[in-house]
Design a protein around this motif. Structure first.
Motif, mmCIF file in Angstrom:
data_model
loop_
_atom_site.group_PDB
_atom_site.id
_atom_site.type_symbol
_atom_site.label_atom_id
_atom_site.label_comp_id
_atom_site.label_asym_id
_atom_site.label_seq_id
_atom_site.Cartn_x
_atom_site.Cartn_y
_atom_site.Cartn_z
ATOM 1 N N ARG A 174 0.833 -1.204 0.000
ATOM 2 C CA ARG A 174 0.000 0.000 0.000
ATOM 3 C C ARG A 174 0.867 1.254 0.000
ATOM 4 O O ARG A 174 0.583 2.222 -0.708
ATOM 5 N N LYS A 175 1.924 1.239 0.780
ATOM 6 C CA LYS A 175 2.824 2.392 0.838
ATOM 7 C C LYS A 175 3.467 2.656 -0.515
ATOM 8 O O LYS A 175 3.629 3.813 -0.927
ATOM 9 N N VAL A 177 2.195 2.045 -3.426
ATOM 10 C CA VAL A 177 1.182 2.659 -4.287
ATOM 11 C C VAL A 177 1.000 4.125 -3.931
ATOM 12 O O VAL A 177 0.999 5.008 -4.807
ATOM 13 N N LYS A 178 0.862 4.424 -2.638
ATOM 14 C CA LYS A 178 0.656 5.819 -2.233
ATOM 15 C C LYS A 178 1.872 6.676 -2.573
ATOM 16 O O LYS A 178 1.732 7.818 -2.996
ATOM 17 N N ASN A 209 -5.091 9.048 -0.034
ATOM 18 C CA ASN A 209 -5.507 7.832 0.675
ATOM 19 C C ASN A 209 -6.697 7.176 -0.016
ATOM 20 O O ASN A 209 -6.741 5.938 -0.152
ATOM 21 N N THR A 212 -5.436 5.592 -3.193
ATOM 22 C CA THR A 212 -4.656 4.400 -2.865
ATOM 23 C C THR A 212 -5.571 3.242 -2.511
ATOM 24 O O THR A 212 -5.378 2.105 -2.981
#
Length: 293
Positions: A174-175, A177-178, A209, A212
């Motif tokens: 996830r990080k 992608v963000k 957010n 994401t």
């Protein structure tokens, strides 16, 4: 200030791998290197040590790391090096070119010069099971060092450990992608920070957010396969390293030698006592000639 590698939980040494003292690449060496990435053929590297011998199979799916180890073996980089970073029930480590002439008790695994290769982290395929071979990483984990590698011994894991690691890996995905979505706004964010425009930063963060989360909702979350779970529960390994370091091979012969080194007495710098040295490493099928006289 000393740099330390990211692989050790206690003594993390940021290693690097300059090949000082080696002659410059010749046409012969360049041609030799160019043949190492062969997608339809397995490659193995044999390590002969003062404690016994072991063989590593290199995965086709991690061609950068595979090529790197083959090249190092062909050029004699590993020959004469000492093992260090020995942690019982965890791993053994080697690949410090400065260890060849190390003094007794000298700390190994430290090098101020960075020489790296792009990471090839694929926990869905390759994980830190017992006997897995991984490449140590610089602190940002996007790059591996070009020489220092480790072999996992590990312990039997618990289900809760695997569940926690799945969450850790998914958070990292996830990080990533963000971070990719945030990058185009980097100059604007710096401007807002300069003038303390906190509301603008908060508004953008909320927007990123949501974007994401929308992307992550289209992707299948990382989960260990049943084979991986069984491996960790019944044979052991170090799942806490999954998703952080590139696993690019496994020991196919001589794992008992690796475990014997892992169980040796060590000094305060995790160096075995007595020293264990690599006498030579070579690609299987390219065995060096021996003197039969």
């Amino acid at each position: 200030m000393k740099k330390y590698i990211a692989i050790l939980p206690i003594l993390a040494v940021l290693f690097s791998t300059a090949c000082g003292g080696k002659k410059s690449a010749t046409n012969e060496m360049s041609a030799f290197d160019a043949d190492t990435i062969i997608l339809d053929q397995d490659q193995y590297v044999r390590f002969e040590t003062t404690a016994g011998n072991f063989t590593i199979k290199l995965y086709r799916e991690t061609p950068l790391h595979r090529h790197n180890m083959v090249r190092n073996a062909r050029h004699g980089i590993y020959d004469g090096q000492l093992f260090f970073g020995i942690q019982k029930g965890y791993k053994i480590q080697c690949g410090d070119v400065n260890s060849k002439n190390a003094q007794p008790g000298q700390q190994l695994g430290i090098n101020e010069k960075e020489d790296t290769i792009m990471s090839e982290i694929q926990p869905e395929l390759f994980y830190h099971k017992r006997g897995a071979v991984g490449q140590a990483s610089v602190t940002q984990f996007d790059y591996s060092t070009s020489q220092q590698f480790y072999i996992v011994t590990g312990r039997k894991a618990k289900v809760a450990q695997l569940t926690d690691q799945e969450k850790t890996i998914n958070k990292r995905y996830r990080k990533e992608v963000k971070d990719s979505l945030t990058r185009p706004y980097s100059k604007q964010i710096l401007e807002w920070q300069k003038y303390k425009e906190n509301k603008q930063i908060s508004k953008l963060n909320d927007k990123l957010n949501k974007e994401t989360d929308a992307i992550m909702a289209t992707r299948k979350p990382f989960l260990y396969s049943q084979e991986q779970v069984d491996q960790y529960l019944y044979d052991g390994g170090v799942p806490s390293l999954d998703g952080l370091y590139t696993v690019f091979g496994e020991v196919t012969e001589g794992l008992e030698v690796v475990e014997a080194i892992n169980n040796m007495h060590t000094d305060r710098n995790y160096r075995p006592d007595p020293d264990v040295r690599i006498t030579r490493a070579y690609v299987v099928g390219e065995e060096p000639e021996t003197d039969n006289q």
